[in-house]
Design a protein around this motif. Structure first.
Motif, PDB file in Angstrom:
ATOM      1  N   TYR A 122     -25.344  -1.429  17.013  1.00 14.88           N
ATOM      2  CA  TYR A 122     -24.208  -1.160  16.129  1.00 14.88           C
ATOM      3  C   TYR A 122     -24.263   0.302  15.726  1.00 14.88           C
ATOM      4  O   TYR A 122     -25.349   0.876  15.577  1.00 14.88           O
ATOM      5  N   LEU A 123     -23.100   0.931  15.529  1.00 11.52           N
ATOM      6  CA  LEU A 123     -23.097   2.304  15.014  1.00 11.52           C
ATOM      7  C   LEU A 123     -23.626   2.330  13.590  1.00 11.52           C
ATOM      8  O   LEU A 123     -24.326   3.254  13.190  1.00 11.52           O
ATOM      9  N   ILE A 124     -23.257   1.313  12.816  1.00  9.49           N
ATOM     10  CA  ILE A 124     -23.771   1.166  11.457  1.00  9.49           C
ATOM     11  C   ILE A 124     -24.435  -0.197  11.380  1.00  9.49           C
ATOM     12  O   ILE A 124     -23.778  -1.228  11.501  1.00  9.49           O
ATOM     13  N   GLY A 125     -25.742  -0.193  11.185  1.00  8.67           N
ATOM     14  CA  GLY A 125     -26.485  -1.452  11.136  1.00  8.67           C
ATOM     15  C   GLY A 125     -26.442  -2.082   9.752  1.00  8.67           C
ATOM     16  O   GLY A 125     -26.180  -1.420   8.744  1.00  8.67           O
ATOM     17  N   GLY A 126     -26.685  -3.369   9.702  1.00 13.48           N
ATOM     18  CA  GLY A 126     -26.678  -4.096   8.436  1.00 13.48           C
ATOM     19  C   GLY A 126     -27.845  -3.750   7.530  1.00 13.48           C
ATOM     20  O   GLY A 126     -27.803  -4.023   6.334  1.00 13.48           O
ATOM     21  N   ASP A 127     -28.895  -3.135   8.067  1.00 14.75           N
ATOM     22  CA  ASP A 127     -30.043  -2.753   7.247  1.00 14.75           C
ATOM     23  C   ASP A 127     -29.984  -1.290   6.818  1.00 14.75           C
ATOM     24  O   ASP A 127     -30.892  -0.806   6.154  1.00 14.75           O
ATOM     25  N   ASP A 128     -28.932  -0.588   7.168  1.00 14.33           N
ATOM     26  CA  ASP A 128     -28.757   0.815   6.795  1.00 14.33           C
ATOM     27  C   ASP A 128     -28.018   0.875   5.460  1.00 14.33           C
ATOM     28  O   ASP A 128     -26.794   0.881   5.403  1.00 14.33           O
ATOM     29  N   TRP A 129     -28.797   0.920   4.369  1.00 11.06           N
ATOM     30  CA  TRP A 129     -28.177   0.857   3.044  1.00 11.06           C
ATOM     31  C   TRP A 129     -27.322   2.085   2.751  1.00 11.06           C
ATOM     32  O   TRP A 129     -26.334   1.992   2.033  1.00 11.06           O
ATOM     33  N   VAL A 130     -27.675   3.228   3.319  1.00 13.29           N
ATOM     34  CA  VAL A 130     -26.880   4.438   3.095  1.00 13.29           C
ATOM     35  C   VAL A 130     -25.474   4.245   3.668  1.00 13.29           C
ATOM     36  O   VAL A 130     -24.476   4.574   3.032  1.00 13.29           O
ATOM     37  N   ALA A 131     -25.389   3.688   4.871  1.00  5.80           N
ATOM     38  CA  ALA A 131     -24.083   3.476   5.506  1.00  5.80           C
ATOM     39  C   ALA A 131     -23.256   2.445   4.742  1.00  5.80           C
ATOM     40  O   ALA A 131     -22.045   2.616   4.561  1.00  5.80           O
ATOM     41  N   LEU A 132     -23.888   1.388   4.291  1.00  6.85           N
ATOM     42  CA  LEU A 132     -23.147   0.353   3.568  1.00  6.85           C
ATOM     43  C   LEU A 132     -22.637   0.865   2.220  1.00  6.85           C
ATOM     44  O   LEU A 132     -21.493   0.593   1.834  1.00  6.85           O
ATOM     45  N   VAL A 133     -23.457   1.633   1.532  1.00  6.49           N
ATOM     46  CA  VAL A 133     -23.015   2.222   0.264  1.00  6.49           C
ATOM     47  C   VAL A 133     -21.939   3.276   0.529  1.00  6.49           C
ATOM     48  O   VAL A 133     -20.984   3.394  -0.244  1.00  6.49           O
ATOM     49  N   MET A 134     -22.061   4.006   1.641  1.00  2.94           N
ATOM     50  CA  MET A 134     -21.052   5.003   1.983  1.00  2.94           C
ATOM     51  C   MET A 134     -19.697   4.337   2.202  1.00  2.94           C
ATOM     52  O   MET A 134     -18.674   4.839   1.741  1.00  2.94           O
TER      53      MET A 134
END
Length: 163
Positions: A122-134
């Motif tokens: 995935y370009l943005i993974g589910g464990d990438d908290w920075v991406a999810l908050v972004m």
């Protein structure tokens, strides 16, 4: 005594109205391109780590350095989306001008978070908290701008009826 307005008095206003569609279309085009470019940059900056400051200069990829993640993408999403919303509404003078860049940015983030590459990543993974908050902060920035715009008058733009 009756004063009759001269036809030349309305010429600047007619000229202003003739450029209005061009200004609105140009403002929308710039806002949509800015939303696309900021979205791509934010997706690329989500894996940024503290050790990347040194490793990027050596030619390594973003995210290859050690250390804790840096939330630069979150800050960039908040500031860029606010600026894009302000520019779109201010340039066009239309409230609806906020919708196209907001929709494009949000769809890009949903696509990046939900579509797998050929390799299965995935370009943005589910464990990438920075991406999810972004994603949360970026979309909320557009929503807060929209809410504030509802509560007060629209800023005067070239297409507004303010005199």
């Amino acid at each position: 005594m009756t004063v009759v307005a001269d036809e030349t008095d309305t010429a600047p206003e007619k000229k202003k109205r003739s450029w209005e569609p061009v200004i609105v279309a140009g403002g929308m085009a710039v806002a949509v391109v800015a939303a696309f470019l900021s979205g791509v940059l934010e997706i690329l900056l989500t894996p940024l780590r503290a050790g990347d400051v040194v490793s990027i200069w050596r030619g390594d990829a973003i995210g290859s350095g050690g250390g804790p993640p840096i939330g630069l993408a979150i800050l960039l999403a908040m500031l860029a989306n606010w600026a894009i919303a302000w520019f779109a509404v201010g340039t066009t003078g239309k409230r609806w001008a906020l919708a196209p860049p907001w929709a494009l940015w949000t769809l890009m983030m949903l696509f990046a978070a939900g579509v797998r590459t050929d390799e299965g990543d995935y370009l943005i993974g589910g464990d990438d908290w920075v991406a999810l908050v972004m994603i949360l902060v970026g979309s909320l920035t557009f929503a807060v701008y929209s809410y504030r715009m509802i509560l007060r008058r629209i800023p005067g733009g070239p297409a507004s009826n303010a005199r």
